[in-house]
Scaffold this motif. Structure first.
Motif, short mmCIF file in Angstrom:
data_model
loop_
_atom_site.label_atom_id
_atom_site.label_comp_id
_atom_site.label_asym_id
_atom_site.label_seq_id
_atom_site.Cartn_x
_atom_site.Cartn_y
_atom_site.Cartn_z
N PHE A 63 0.84 -1.20 0.00
CA PHE A 63 0.00 0.00 0.00
C PHE A 63 0.87 1.25 0.00
O PHE A 63 0.66 2.17 -0.80
N LEU A 64 1.86 1.30 0.90
CA LEU A 64 2.74 2.47 0.96
C LEU A 64 3.52 2.66 -0.34
O LEU A 64 3.72 3.79 -0.79
N PHE A 68 3.80 5.92 -2.85
CA PHE A 68 5.15 6.48 -2.90
C PHE A 68 5.61 6.98 -1.52
O PHE A 68 6.24 8.03 -1.41
N SER A 69 5.28 6.21 -0.48
CA SER A 69 5.74 6.57 0.87
C SER A 69 6.27 5.36 1.62
O SER A 69 6.23 5.32 2.85
N GLU A 70 6.80 4.42 0.90
CA GLU A 70 7.34 3.20 1.50
C GLU A 70 8.54 3.50 2.40
O GLU A 70 8.84 2.73 3.32
N GLU A 71 9.21 4.64 2.17
CA GLU A 71 10.38 4.97 2.99
C GLU A 71 10.05 5.07 4.47
O GLU A 71 10.88 4.77 5.32
N LEU A 77 11.36 0.11 10.18
CA LEU A 77 11.95 -1.23 10.31
C LEU A 77 13.46 -1.17 10.54
O LEU A 77 14.01 -1.94 11.34
N ALA A 78 14.14 -0.24 9.87
CA ALA A 78 15.58 -0.08 10.07
C ALA A 78 15.88 0.33 11.52
O ALA A 78 16.85 -0.15 12.12
N CYS A 79 15.03 1.17 12.09
CA CYS A 79 15.20 1.58 13.49
C CYS A 79 14.97 0.41 14.44
O CYS A 79 15.69 0.27 15.43
N LEU A 142 3.28 9.58 12.13
CA LEU A 142 2.89 9.99 10.78
C LEU A 142 2.14 8.85 10.06
O LEU A 142 1.08 9.07 9.48
N MET A 143 2.68 7.65 10.15
CA MET A 143 2.02 6.50 9.51
C MET A 143 0.66 6.23 10.15
O MET A 143 -0.32 5.99 9.45
#
Length: 164
Positions: A63-64, A68-71, A77-79, A142-143
């Motif tokens: 969906f993200l 165009f907001s998959e970042e 996840l990286a955090c 935000l998400m």
């Protein structure tokens, strides 16, 4: 004037009892179905739970990506991964996350306020396991307030519910 149920023939009363029992069983069955469905949907309606579900996470990622907001998800996840990193690896991983998501030239730059961005930049000198907590929380918020409500109305959500 109404004489009550005693005035009805016993055959009618027996039929009424049978119908009542059938409706009772149907109502129980329907209630169980709705509880199960509500439980499945709740799994995906709660962002924190969704992020810990393989099916939910993938549906949300797609969906993200479509928005165009998959970042945002990738940064979150990286955090999460960073938090469980060995202390000897924190510096390298912190710089990697910074260059991937926070630097103004980052390929997947996330939307952080300037104060948080500056705090993360300063932290790079001496990275700790909690270095990205504030930034991660901002992206989570935000998400949860922006992307996630739209996800709940999307076909990606509908497909994820079917997959459970």
């Amino acid at each position: 004037m109404c004489k009550g149920l005693s005035s009805l023939p016993s055959s009618c009363l027996e039929k009424a009892k049978g119908v009542r029992m059938k409706f009772g069983h149907l109502a129980e069955k329907q209630e169980r179905f709705h509880k199960q469905k509500a439980h499945e949907e709740k799994i995906l309606r709660d962002l924190e739970t969704l992020l810990s579900s393989k099916v939910g996470l993938e549906a949300f990622r797609w969906f993200l990506r479509s928005e165009f907001s998959e970042e945002n998800l990738e940064f979150w996840l990286a955090c999460e991964d960073y938090r469980s990193t060995a202390e000897s690896q924190l510096g390298a991983k912190a710089h990697g996350i910074y260059s991937q998501f926070i630097n103004s030239q980052a390929p997947q730059e996330v939307n952080l306020d300037s104060e948080t961005r500056e705090a993360v930049t300063n932290m790079l000198r001496d990275p700790r396991a909690d270095a990205f907590n504030n930034a991660q929380q901002q992206i989570y918020t935000l998400m949860s307030k922006d992307s996630f409500p739209r996800f709940l109305r999307s076909s990606y959500y509908q497909e994820a519910v079917k997959a459970l």
